[in-house]
Design a protein around this motif. Structure first.
Motif, PDB file in Angstrom:
ATOM      1  N   LEU A  27       0.805  -1.213   0.000  1.00 54.08           N
ATOM      2  CA  LEU A  27       0.000   0.000   0.000  1.00 54.08           C
ATOM      3  C   LEU A  27       0.840   1.265   0.000  1.00 54.08           C
ATOM      4  N   GLN A  42      -0.997  -4.475   3.044  1.00 52.13           N
ATOM      5  CA  GLN A  42      -2.396  -4.747   3.312  1.00 52.13           C
ATOM      6  C   GLN A  42      -2.539  -6.256   3.280  1.00 52.13           C
ATOM      7  N   ASP A  44      -4.172  -9.905   3.181  1.00 47.56           N
ATOM      8  CA  ASP A  44      -5.386 -10.498   2.652  1.00 47.56           C
ATOM      9  C   ASP A  44      -5.542 -11.855   3.333  1.00 47.56           C
ATOM     10  N   ASN A  68      -3.856  -6.053   9.761  1.00 46.30           N
ATOM     11  CA  ASN A  68      -4.515  -4.848   9.273  1.00 46.30           C
ATOM     12  C   ASN A  68      -3.561  -3.984   8.461  1.00 46.30           C
ATOM     13  N   ASP A  69      -4.130  -3.012   7.777  1.00 44.12           N
ATOM     14  CA  ASP A  69      -3.421  -2.249   6.759  1.00 44.12           C
ATOM     15  C   ASP A  69      -2.506  -1.167   7.327  1.00 44.12           C
ATOM     16  N   TYR A  71      -1.342   2.299   5.850  1.00 43.27           N
ATOM     17  CA  TYR A  71      -1.630   3.235   4.768  1.00 43.27           C
ATOM     18  C   TYR A  71      -0.547   4.286   4.564  1.00 43.27           C
ATOM     19  N   GLY A  84      -2.317   3.513   9.980  1.00 42.19           N
ATOM     20  CA  GLY A  84      -3.227   2.672   9.205  1.00 42.19           C
ATOM     21  C   GLY A  84      -4.436   2.277  10.013  1.00 42.19           C
TER      22      GLY A  84
END
Length: 186
Positions: A27, A42, A44, A68-69, A71, A84
């Motif tokens: 990301l 990120q 999956d 979790n992401d 950012y 994030g």
């Protein structure tokens, strides 16, 4: 990345070690002062967190991955700040959606009130000239302090004094190692 001739794409690092049995997407990318590439991931379905490319191989920053992401990444000298939607980093209390890696360990950012972190996602990070971390995103509280989408984590005075002392040491070391030349006109 593009190859040296700028004509075709090539792999960055040993991609097998990063992607083997891991489902994740990059990301955010950032380089530190020695051009180490950091990548906010990120996941999956798999925990991965922040990774970096060291000597052609990928490694998870801080050892244990988290879910979790990520950012945003901001690198300030040797400190790597991430923001994030992550709710925690293993072993760190209060690192909710914002955290700092100092090259050795993770820490939470706190701005008083006894609680750390933010109550919503962080999408942007900057560090001002005084070393204060500014976060932007979709949140309403930083710890227990009400804020609307922007929060400033002020650097403690002891950190600022350490930063100034370090700057003086680096400057003295530079001048001690730099040859001096005398020019004379005539």
């Amino acid at each position: 990345r593009l190859n040296a001739g700028g004509t075709e794409w090539e792999n960055v690092g040993n991609t097998v070690s990063l992607t083997e049995n891991i489902n994740a997407y990059a990301l955010k990318l950032a380089f530190d002062y020695v051009y180490t590439l950091y990548v906010g991931m990120q996941p999956d379905g798999d925990a991965i967190g922040l990774v970096r490319l060291v000597n052609g191989a990928w490694e998870t920053v801080g050892g244990e991955p988290f879910i979790n992401d990520i950012y945003t990444i901001y690198i300030d000298g040797g400190d790597v700040y991430i923001g994030g939607t992550f709710l925690s980093i293993p072993g760190i209390t209060g690192a909710s959606r914002i955290a700092k890696w100092d090259g050795n360990s993770w820490s939470a950012l706190s701005n008083g009130g006894g609680l750390s972190g933010l109550d919503g996602a962080v999408y942007a990070l900057e560090v001002d000239a005084n070393g204060n971390v500014i976060a932007g995103g979709s949140f309403n509280k930083a710890g227990t302090i009400n804020c609307q989408s922007i929060a400033v984590f002020t650097r403690p005075l002891s950190d600022a004094l350490d930063m100034i002392a370090n700057l003086f040491e680096q400057t003295a070391a530079y001048f001690a190692a730099t040859p001096r030349y005398a020019l004379q006109g005539g």
